[in-house]
Design an enzyme around this catalytic site. Structure first.
Site, PDB file in Angstrom:
ATOM      1  N   ASP A   1      10.942  -4.823   8.085  1.00 36.98           N
ATOM      2  CA  ASP A   1       9.814  -4.734   9.121  1.00 36.98           C
ATOM      3  C   ASP A   1       9.511  -6.056   9.845  1.00 36.98           C
ATOM      4  O   ASP A   1      10.809  -7.150   9.676  1.00 36.98           O
ATOM      5  CB  ASP A   1       8.420  -4.365   8.618  1.00 36.98           C
ATOM      6  CG  ASP A   1       7.323  -3.904   9.472  1.00 36.98           C
ATOM      7  OD1 ASP A   1       7.457  -2.572   9.813  1.00 36.98           O
ATOM      8  OD2 ASP A   1       6.852  -4.417  10.097  1.00 36.98           O
TER       9      ASP A   1
ATOM     10  N   ALA B   1       4.559   4.153   3.016  1.00 38.51           N
ATOM     11  CA  ALA B   1       3.974   2.826   2.267  1.00 38.51           C
ATOM     12  C   ALA B   1       4.293   1.634   3.415  1.00 38.51           C
ATOM     13  O   ALA B   1       4.959   1.860   4.272  1.00 38.51           O
ATOM     14  CB  ALA B   1       4.727   2.629   0.990  1.00 38.51           C
ATOM     15  N   LYS B   2       3.836   0.732   2.893  1.00 43.33           N
ATOM     16  CA  LYS B   2       3.972  -0.611   3.793  1.00 43.33           C
ATOM     17  C   LYS B   2       3.551  -1.759   2.964  1.00 43.33           C
ATOM     18  O   LYS B   2       2.705  -1.692   2.124  1.00 43.33           O
ATOM     19  CB  LYS B   2       3.323  -0.837   5.226  1.00 43.33           C
ATOM     20  CG  LYS B   2       3.818  -1.588   6.104  1.00 43.33           C
ATOM     21  CD  LYS B   2       5.077  -1.171   6.667  1.00 43.33           C
ATOM     22  CE  LYS B   2       4.907  -0.923   7.987  1.00 43.33           C
ATOM     23  NZ  LYS B   2       5.997  -0.083   8.644  1.00 43.33           N
ATOM     24  N   GLY B   3       4.303  -2.995   3.096  1.00 45.13           N
ATOM     25  CA  GLY B   3       3.743  -4.134   2.297  1.00 45.13           C
ATOM     26  C   GLY B   3       3.908  -5.329   3.178  1.00 45.13           C
ATOM     27  O   GLY B   3       4.169  -5.135   4.574  1.00 45.13           O
TER      28      GLY B   3
ATOM     29  N   VAL C   1       0.911  -1.111  -0.114  1.00 40.15           N
ATOM     30  CA  VAL C   1      -0.047   0.045   0.084  1.00 40.15           C
ATOM     31  C   VAL C   1       0.941   1.386  -0.066  1.00 40.15           C
ATOM     32  O   VAL C   1       1.743   1.394   0.790  1.00 40.15           O
ATOM     33  CB  VAL C   1      -1.001  -0.124   1.195  1.00 40.15           C
ATOM     34  CG1 VAL C   1      -1.663   1.340   1.209  1.00 40.15           C
ATOM     35  CG2 VAL C   1      -2.046  -1.008   1.109  1.00 40.15           C
TER      36      VAL C   1
END
Ligand code: GLU
Length: 418
Positions: free
Chosen positions: A147, A106-108, A61
Protein backbone atom coordinates in the site's frame (compact mmCIF):
# COMPACT_ATOMS: atom_id res chain seq x y z
CA UNK A 1 -16.47 2.16 19.00
CA UNK A 2 -14.37 5.04 20.34
CA UNK A 3 -11.15 3.06 19.90
CA UNK A 4 -11.33 3.72 16.16
CA UNK A 5 -12.26 7.38 16.40
CA UNK A 6 -10.80 9.16 13.36
CA UNK A 7 -12.34 11.29 10.58
CA UNK A 8 -11.64 8.55 8.01
CA UNK A 9 -13.31 5.89 10.18
CA UNK A 10 -16.29 8.18 10.73
CA UNK A 11 -16.47 8.62 6.97
CA UNK A 12 -16.47 4.86 6.33
CA UNK A 13 -19.20 4.43 8.99
CA UNK A 14 -21.25 7.25 7.46
CA UNK A 15 -21.05 5.55 4.05
CA UNK A 16 -22.03 2.24 5.62
CA UNK A 17 -25.04 3.74 7.43
CA UNK A 18 -26.18 5.52 4.28
CA UNK A 19 -26.20 2.20 2.42
CA UNK A 20 -27.73 0.33 5.37
CA UNK A 21 -30.58 2.88 5.40
CA UNK A 22 -31.05 2.35 1.67
CA UNK A 23 -31.17 -1.42 2.25
CA UNK A 24 -33.55 -0.88 5.19
CA UNK A 25 -31.21 -2.89 7.39
CA UNK A 26 -32.40 -3.09 11.01
CA UNK A 27 -30.20 -1.17 13.50
CA UNK A 28 -29.58 -4.41 15.42
CA UNK A 29 -27.80 -5.96 12.44
CA UNK A 30 -25.42 -3.08 11.76
CA UNK A 31 -22.66 -3.27 14.40
CA UNK A 32 -21.79 -6.86 13.50
CA UNK A 33 -21.16 -5.83 9.90
CA UNK A 34 -19.60 -2.46 10.57
CA UNK A 35 -17.01 -2.92 13.31
CA UNK A 36 -13.75 -4.79 12.85
CA UNK A 37 -13.44 -8.38 14.01
CA UNK A 38 -10.12 -7.56 15.67
CA UNK A 39 -7.30 -5.05 15.80
CA UNK A 40 -3.70 -5.19 16.89
CA UNK A 41 -1.44 -2.35 18.08
CA UNK A 42 2.23 -3.20 18.51
CA UNK A 43 5.36 -1.39 19.67
CA UNK A 44 8.27 -1.88 17.34
CA UNK A 45 11.71 -1.06 18.71
CA UNK A 46 14.57 -0.99 16.20
CA UNK A 47 18.23 -0.06 16.30
CA UNK A 48 18.80 3.03 14.15
CA UNK A 49 21.87 3.87 12.07
CA UNK A 50 22.89 6.59 14.56
CA UNK A 51 23.15 4.06 17.37
CA UNK A 52 19.88 5.03 19.06
CA UNK A 53 16.88 2.76 19.61
CA UNK A 54 13.57 4.05 18.31
CA UNK A 55 10.11 2.63 19.00
CA UNK A 56 7.53 2.81 16.21
CA UNK A 57 3.85 1.94 16.47
CA UNK A 58 2.31 -0.63 14.13
CA UNK A 59 -1.33 -1.50 13.49
CA UNK A 60 -3.30 -4.25 11.81
CA UNK A 61 -7.10 -4.33 11.58
CA UNK A 62 -8.98 -7.39 10.33
CA UNK A 63 -12.51 -6.40 9.47
CA UNK A 64 -14.25 -9.74 9.01
CA UNK A 65 -13.25 -13.39 8.58
CA UNK A 66 -16.64 -14.64 7.42
CA UNK A 67 -15.70 -15.55 3.84
CA UNK A 68 -12.06 -16.60 4.19
CA UNK A 69 -8.78 -14.98 5.21
CA UNK A 70 -8.55 -11.21 5.46
CA UNK A 71 -6.70 -9.34 2.73
CA UNK A 72 -5.26 -5.89 2.47
CA UNK A 73 -2.25 -3.66 2.22
CA UNK A 74 0.38 -2.49 4.67
CA UNK A 75 0.97 1.26 4.74
CA UNK A 76 4.10 3.11 5.92
CA UNK A 77 3.15 6.73 6.54
CA UNK A 78 3.86 9.18 9.38
CA UNK A 79 0.17 9.83 10.03
CA UNK A 80 -1.12 6.26 10.11
CA UNK A 81 -3.53 5.68 13.01
CA UNK A 82 -5.72 2.81 14.20
CA UNK A 83 -8.90 4.56 13.04
CA UNK A 84 -7.56 5.23 9.55
CA UNK A 85 -6.46 1.63 9.18
CA UNK A 86 -9.86 0.43 10.43
CA UNK A 87 -11.62 2.49 7.75
CA UNK A 88 -9.30 1.16 5.05
CA UNK A 89 -9.93 -2.41 6.30
CA UNK A 90 -13.69 -1.88 6.06
CA UNK A 91 -13.35 -0.63 2.48
CA UNK A 92 -11.24 -3.69 1.64
CA UNK A 93 -14.15 -5.88 2.84
CA UNK A 94 -16.63 -4.22 0.50
CA UNK A 95 -14.09 -4.21 -2.35
CA UNK A 96 -13.35 -7.93 -2.04
CA UNK A 97 -17.04 -8.76 -1.74
CA UNK A 98 -17.95 -6.59 -4.75
CA UNK A 99 -15.41 -8.42 -6.92
CA UNK A 100 -16.39 -11.84 -5.54
CA UNK A 101 -13.08 -12.64 -3.84
CA UNK A 102 -13.17 -15.14 -0.95
CA UNK A 103 -11.72 -12.65 1.52
CA UNK A 104 -12.60 -10.27 4.29
CA UNK A 105 -10.89 -6.90 4.42
CA UNK A 106 -7.80 -5.93 6.40
CA UNK A 107 -5.28 -3.13 6.49
CA UNK A 108 -2.10 -2.48 8.39
CA UNK A 109 0.21 0.39 8.94
CA UNK A 110 3.30 1.62 10.71
CA UNK A 111 3.53 5.28 11.70
CA UNK A 112 6.89 6.08 10.09
CA UNK A 113 8.37 7.99 7.19
CA UNK A 114 10.23 5.41 5.09
CA UNK A 115 11.77 8.18 2.94
CA UNK A 116 13.65 9.47 5.98
CA UNK A 117 14.92 6.05 7.02
CA UNK A 118 17.80 3.97 5.68
CA UNK A 119 16.91 0.76 3.79
CA UNK A 120 18.34 -1.26 6.72
CA UNK A 121 16.08 0.57 9.18
CA UNK A 122 13.03 -0.07 6.97
CA UNK A 123 14.03 -3.74 6.76
CA UNK A 124 14.42 -4.06 10.56
CA UNK A 125 11.09 -2.35 11.13
CA UNK A 126 9.33 -4.61 8.61
CA UNK A 127 10.82 -7.77 10.10
CA UNK A 128 9.97 -6.73 13.67
CA UNK A 129 6.39 -5.91 12.62
CA UNK A 130 6.08 -9.31 10.92
CA UNK A 131 7.38 -11.04 14.05
CA UNK A 132 4.82 -9.23 16.22
CA UNK A 133 2.03 -10.16 13.79
CA UNK A 134 2.89 -13.87 13.56
CA UNK A 135 0.05 -15.06 15.84
CA UNK A 136 -2.48 -13.17 13.71
CA UNK A 137 -1.38 -13.75 10.10
CA UNK A 138 -1.10 -16.70 7.74
CA UNK A 139 -2.11 -17.73 4.21
CA UNK A 140 -5.51 -18.80 5.61
CA UNK A 141 -5.76 -16.04 8.23
CA UNK A 142 -4.57 -12.69 6.89
CA UNK A 143 -2.54 -11.92 3.76
CA UNK A 144 -0.76 -8.56 3.42
CA UNK A 145 0.15 -6.63 0.26
CA UNK A 146 1.76 -3.30 -0.67
CA UNK A 147 0.00 0.00 0.00
CA UNK A 148 1.23 3.57 0.34
CA UNK A 149 4.94 3.66 1.30
CA UNK A 150 5.55 -0.09 0.87
CA UNK A 151 6.67 -2.09 -2.14
CA UNK A 152 7.82 -5.49 -3.42
CA UNK A 153 10.98 -5.39 -1.30
CA UNK A 154 8.95 -4.89 1.88
CA UNK A 155 6.77 -7.86 0.89
CA UNK A 156 9.92 -9.95 0.32
CA UNK A 157 11.12 -9.16 3.88
CA UNK A 158 7.71 -10.13 5.30
CA UNK A 159 7.77 -13.38 3.33
CA UNK A 160 11.30 -14.13 4.51
CA UNK A 161 10.58 -13.31 8.18
CA UNK A 162 7.44 -15.46 8.22
CA UNK A 163 9.15 -18.31 6.35
CA UNK A 164 12.13 -18.29 8.75
CA UNK A 165 9.67 -18.59 11.63
CA UNK A 166 7.84 -21.51 10.00
CA UNK A 167 10.99 -23.26 8.86
CA UNK A 168 9.97 -23.47 5.21
CA UNK A 169 9.11 -21.03 2.40
CA UNK A 170 5.58 -19.65 2.52
CA UNK A 171 5.10 -17.44 -0.57
CA UNK A 172 1.32 -17.25 -0.01
CA UNK A 173 1.82 -15.19 3.19
CA UNK A 174 1.95 -11.96 1.14
CA UNK A 175 1.04 -10.74 -2.34
CA UNK A 176 2.72 -8.06 -4.41
CA UNK A 177 6.02 -9.94 -3.96
CA UNK A 178 8.90 -9.88 -6.42
CA UNK A 179 8.36 -12.34 -9.28
CA UNK A 180 11.40 -14.33 -8.20
CA UNK A 181 9.69 -15.20 -4.88
CA UNK A 182 6.36 -16.30 -6.34
CA UNK A 183 4.88 -12.92 -7.24
CA UNK A 184 2.38 -12.72 -10.09
CA UNK A 185 2.99 -11.24 -13.49
CA UNK A 186 0.94 -8.08 -13.80
CA UNK A 187 0.50 -7.50 -10.03
CA UNK A 188 2.60 -4.34 -9.86
CA UNK A 189 0.65 -2.74 -12.69
CA UNK A 190 -2.74 -4.25 -11.77
CA UNK A 191 -4.31 -1.36 -9.86
CA UNK A 192 -3.39 1.30 -12.43
CA UNK A 193 -4.31 -0.87 -15.39
CA UNK A 194 -7.61 -1.68 -13.71
CA UNK A 195 -8.27 2.03 -13.23
CA UNK A 196 -7.56 2.69 -16.92
CA UNK A 197 -9.69 -0.26 -18.05
CA UNK A 198 -12.65 1.00 -16.02
CA UNK A 199 -12.13 4.56 -17.26
CA UNK A 200 -12.42 3.15 -20.80
CA UNK A 201 -15.68 1.41 -19.81
CA UNK A 202 -17.01 4.61 -18.22
CA UNK A 203 -15.97 6.67 -21.25
CA UNK A 204 -17.92 4.27 -23.42
CA UNK A 205 -20.95 4.59 -21.12
CA UNK A 206 -21.02 8.40 -21.33
CA UNK A 207 -19.92 8.64 -24.97
CA UNK A 208 -16.49 10.18 -24.32
CA UNK A 209 -13.65 9.42 -26.73
CA UNK A 210 -10.43 8.65 -24.90
CA UNK A 211 -8.31 9.67 -27.89
CA UNK A 212 -7.00 13.14 -26.94
CA UNK A 213 -9.12 13.16 -23.78
CA UNK A 214 -7.39 15.16 -21.03
CA UNK A 215 -6.37 13.52 -17.76
CA UNK A 216 -5.23 14.92 -14.39
CA UNK A 217 -3.70 12.62 -11.76
CA UNK A 218 -3.26 13.52 -8.09
CA UNK A 219 -0.68 11.18 -6.53
CA UNK A 220 1.96 9.96 -8.95
CA UNK A 221 2.98 6.80 -7.11
CA UNK A 222 2.58 3.28 -8.49
CA UNK A 223 -1.21 3.54 -8.97
CA UNK A 224 -1.22 7.09 -10.39
CA UNK A 225 1.74 6.54 -12.71
CA UNK A 226 0.48 3.25 -14.18
CA UNK A 227 -3.04 4.70 -14.59
CA UNK A 228 -1.52 7.65 -16.47
CA UNK A 229 0.74 5.51 -18.64
CA UNK A 230 -2.08 3.11 -19.55
CA UNK A 231 -4.49 5.95 -20.34
CA UNK A 232 -1.77 7.60 -22.44
CA UNK A 233 -1.52 4.26 -24.26
CA UNK A 234 -5.25 4.60 -25.04
CA UNK A 235 -4.50 7.97 -26.68
CA UNK A 236 -5.33 10.26 -23.75
CA UNK A 237 -3.28 13.37 -22.93
CA UNK A 238 -1.98 13.60 -19.36
CA UNK A 239 -2.10 17.33 -18.63
CA UNK A 240 -1.48 17.49 -14.88
CA UNK A 241 0.12 15.26 -12.25
CA UNK A 242 1.26 15.77 -8.67
CA UNK A 243 2.79 14.06 -5.65
CA UNK A 244 3.45 15.27 -2.09
CA UNK A 245 6.08 17.71 -3.40
CA UNK A 246 3.62 19.51 -5.71
CA UNK A 247 2.44 19.21 -9.29
CA UNK A 248 3.10 20.11 -12.93
CA UNK A 249 0.71 21.19 -15.68
CA UNK A 250 1.12 21.19 -19.44
CA UNK A 251 -1.94 21.82 -21.63
CA UNK A 252 -0.30 20.05 -24.58
CA UNK A 253 0.24 16.91 -22.53
CA UNK A 254 3.16 15.89 -20.32
CA UNK A 255 5.88 13.67 -21.76
CA UNK A 256 5.58 10.69 -19.38
CA UNK A 257 8.88 9.17 -20.51
CA UNK A 258 10.76 12.34 -19.57
CA UNK A 259 8.76 12.59 -16.33
CA UNK A 260 9.83 9.03 -15.46
CA UNK A 261 13.50 10.03 -16.05
CA UNK A 262 13.02 13.09 -13.84
CA UNK A 263 11.47 10.93 -11.10
CA UNK A 264 14.30 8.43 -11.35
CA UNK A 265 16.77 11.24 -10.64
CA UNK A 266 14.92 13.49 -8.20
CA UNK A 267 12.31 11.15 -6.59
CA UNK A 268 9.66 13.90 -6.81
CA UNK A 269 7.45 15.52 -9.44
CA UNK A 270 8.43 19.03 -8.31
CA UNK A 271 11.00 20.67 -10.55
CA UNK A 272 9.99 18.82 -13.76
CA UNK A 273 10.89 21.43 -16.34
CA UNK A 274 8.39 20.55 -19.09
CA UNK A 275 5.36 22.01 -17.33
CA UNK A 276 4.21 24.84 -15.10
CA UNK A 277 4.32 24.19 -11.36
CA UNK A 278 0.90 23.81 -9.71
CA UNK A 279 -0.27 22.72 -6.28
CA UNK A 280 -1.91 19.45 -5.32
CA UNK A 281 -5.23 21.21 -4.80
CA UNK A 282 -4.98 22.83 -8.26
CA UNK A 283 -4.54 19.40 -9.85
CA UNK A 284 -7.95 18.42 -8.48
CA UNK A 285 -9.51 21.60 -9.89
CA UNK A 286 -7.86 21.33 -13.33
CA UNK A 287 -10.50 21.25 -16.07
CA UNK A 288 -10.08 17.82 -17.68
CA UNK A 289 -12.05 14.84 -19.00
CA UNK A 290 -10.71 12.32 -16.49
CA UNK A 291 -9.63 13.14 -12.94
CA UNK A 292 -7.76 10.40 -11.07
CA UNK A 293 -7.26 11.04 -7.34
CA UNK A 294 -4.62 8.43 -6.50
CA UNK A 295 -3.21 9.78 -3.23
CA UNK A 296 -4.71 10.03 0.25
CA UNK A 297 -8.22 9.82 1.67
CA UNK A 298 -10.54 12.84 2.00
CA UNK A 299 -9.14 14.99 -0.82
CA UNK A 300 -12.44 15.81 -2.51
CA UNK A 301 -14.55 17.50 0.14
CA UNK A 302 -17.62 19.67 0.58
CA UNK A 303 -15.31 22.64 0.00
CA UNK A 304 -14.02 21.70 -3.48
CA UNK A 305 -16.49 19.16 -4.94
CA UNK A 306 -18.56 21.92 -6.52
CA UNK A 307 -15.51 23.26 -8.37
CA UNK A 308 -14.20 20.02 -9.86
CA UNK A 309 -14.28 20.11 -13.66
CA UNK A 310 -14.11 16.60 -15.08
CA UNK A 311 -16.38 14.14 -16.89
CA UNK A 312 -15.11 11.01 -15.13
CA UNK A 313 -13.88 10.90 -11.54
CA UNK A 314 -11.82 7.71 -11.32
CA UNK A 315 -10.92 6.97 -7.70
CA UNK A 316 -7.52 5.29 -7.75
CA UNK A 317 -7.07 6.09 -4.04
CA UNK A 318 -9.10 4.60 -1.21
CA UNK A 319 -11.66 7.01 0.23
CA UNK A 320 -10.63 10.15 -1.68
CA UNK A 321 -14.18 11.57 -1.62
CA UNK A 322 -16.00 12.53 1.59
CA UNK A 323 -19.75 11.97 2.07
CA UNK A 324 -20.24 15.78 1.95
CA UNK A 325 -18.55 15.82 -1.45
CA UNK A 326 -20.66 12.83 -2.50
CA UNK A 327 -23.83 14.76 -1.72
CA UNK A 328 -22.65 17.51 -4.09
CA UNK A 329 -21.43 15.12 -6.79
CA UNK A 330 -24.71 13.21 -6.80
CA UNK A 331 -26.42 16.47 -7.88
CA UNK A 332 -23.92 16.97 -10.70
CA UNK A 333 -25.00 15.09 -13.77
CA UNK A 334 -21.87 16.24 -15.61
CA UNK A 335 -19.61 13.92 -13.55
CA UNK A 336 -19.56 10.11 -13.75
CA UNK A 337 -18.01 8.63 -10.60
CA UNK A 338 -16.03 5.38 -10.62
CA UNK A 339 -16.05 4.71 -6.86
CA UNK A 340 -12.85 3.51 -5.16
CA UNK A 341 -13.98 0.00 -4.23
CA UNK A 342 -14.65 -0.64 -7.93
CA UNK A 343 -12.10 1.63 -9.59
CA UNK A 344 -8.97 0.48 -7.72
CA UNK A 345 -10.02 -3.16 -7.22
CA UNK A 346 -7.59 -4.39 -9.89
CA UNK A 347 -4.81 -4.55 -7.30
CA UNK A 348 -6.51 -6.89 -4.89
CA UNK A 349 -7.97 -8.97 -7.73
CA UNK A 350 -4.47 -9.75 -9.03
CA UNK A 351 -3.34 -10.23 -5.42
CA UNK A 352 -5.98 -12.95 -5.26
CA UNK A 353 -4.57 -14.47 -8.46
CA UNK A 354 -1.09 -14.36 -6.91
CA UNK A 355 -2.31 -16.12 -3.75
CA UNK A 356 -4.07 -18.80 -5.82
CA UNK A 357 -0.92 -19.34 -7.94
CA UNK A 358 1.24 -19.59 -4.79
CA UNK A 359 -1.12 -22.08 -3.11
CA UNK A 360 -1.12 -24.25 -6.24
CA UNK A 361 2.56 -23.66 -7.11
CA UNK A 362 1.32 -23.23 -10.68
CA UNK A 363 1.98 -19.93 -12.41
CA UNK A 364 0.08 -18.15 -15.15
CA UNK A 365 1.19 -16.02 -18.10
CA UNK A 366 0.56 -12.27 -18.11
CA UNK A 367 -2.12 -12.57 -20.81
CA UNK A 368 -4.11 -14.98 -18.65
CA UNK A 369 -3.77 -12.69 -15.63
CA UNK A 370 -4.97 -9.66 -17.60
CA UNK A 371 -7.88 -11.48 -19.25
CA UNK A 372 -9.12 -12.80 -15.92
CA UNK A 373 -8.68 -9.35 -14.35
CA UNK A 374 -10.68 -7.63 -17.08
CA UNK A 375 -13.40 -10.28 -16.82
CA UNK A 376 -13.86 -9.68 -13.07
CA UNK A 377 -13.73 -5.89 -13.42
CA UNK A 378 -16.21 -5.94 -16.32
CA UNK A 379 -18.69 -8.05 -14.35
CA UNK A 380 -18.41 -5.76 -11.34
CA UNK A 381 -18.76 -2.66 -13.51
CA UNK A 382 -21.86 -4.00 -15.30
CA UNK A 383 -23.46 -4.96 -12.01
CA UNK A 384 -22.78 -1.61 -10.35
CA UNK A 385 -23.92 0.39 -13.38
CA UNK A 386 -27.04 -1.79 -13.69
CA UNK A 387 -27.90 -1.30 -9.98
CA UNK A 388 -27.20 2.41 -10.15
CA UNK A 389 -29.54 2.87 -13.11
CA UNK A 390 -32.27 0.50 -11.94
CA UNK A 391 -32.45 1.96 -8.44
CA UNK A 392 -31.52 5.54 -9.37
CA UNK A 393 -28.68 5.59 -6.85
CA UNK A 394 -25.11 6.83 -7.19
CA UNK A 395 -22.40 4.50 -8.49
CA UNK A 396 -20.84 4.53 -5.00
CA UNK A 397 -24.05 3.54 -3.25
CA UNK A 398 -24.64 0.86 -5.89
CA UNK A 399 -21.12 -0.57 -5.44
CA UNK A 400 -21.32 -0.51 -1.64
CA UNK A 401 -24.76 -2.19 -1.76
CA UNK A 402 -23.34 -5.16 -3.67
CA UNK A 403 -20.35 -5.53 -1.34
CA UNK A 404 -22.22 -5.05 1.92
CA UNK A 405 -25.07 -7.35 0.88
CA UNK A 406 -22.69 -10.18 0.10
CA UNK A 407 -21.05 -10.01 3.53
CA UNK A 408 -24.45 -9.59 5.18
CA UNK A 409 -25.80 -12.72 3.49
CA UNK A 410 -22.72 -14.75 4.40
CA UNK A 411 -22.98 -13.70 8.07
CA UNK A 412 -26.69 -14.44 8.17
CA UNK A 413 -26.36 -17.89 6.63
CA UNK A 414 -23.41 -18.87 8.84
CA UNK A 415 -25.37 -17.80 11.92
CA UNK A 416 -23.94 -16.88 15.31
CA UNK A 417 -21.43 -19.12 17.09
CA UNK A 418 -21.92 -20.57 19.70
N1 GLU B 1 -3.41 -1.92 -0.93
C1 GLU B 1 -4.22 -2.28 -2.06
C2 GLU B 1 -5.65 -1.82 -1.87
O1 GLU B 1 -5.91 -0.91 -1.14
C3 GLU B 1 -4.10 -3.75 -2.42
C4 GLU B 1 -4.52 -4.72 -1.37
C5 GLU B 1 -4.17 -6.15 -1.73
O2 GLU B 1 -3.73 -6.41 -2.83
O3 GLU B 1 -4.36 -7.00 -0.85
O4 GLU B 1 -6.54 -2.28 -2.52
Amino acid sequence: MDAYDHPTFQMACQQFDFVADHLQMPESERPRLKYPKRAMIVSLPINCEDGSTKVYTGFRVQHHLTLGPTKGGLRFHPEVTLGEVAALAMWMSWKCALTGLPYGGAKGGIACDPHRMSPREVERLTRRYTQEMIPFIGPQIDVMAPDMGTNEQVMAWIMDSYSMHMGYSVPSIVTGKPLSLGGSLGRREATGRGVAHLVARAADTIGLKLKNATVAVQGYGNVGAVSAQTLAGFGAKIIAVSDVSGGVYNARGLNLGKLAEHLEKHRMVKGFSEGEPISNEQVLLTPCDVLVPAAMERQITGANAGRIRCRILAEGANGPTTPEADAILSQREDIFVLPDILCNAGGVVVSYFEWVQDLQSFFWGEKEVMEKLHHILDEAYDRVLGNSRAQKISMRTAALCVGIQRVREAKAIRGLFP
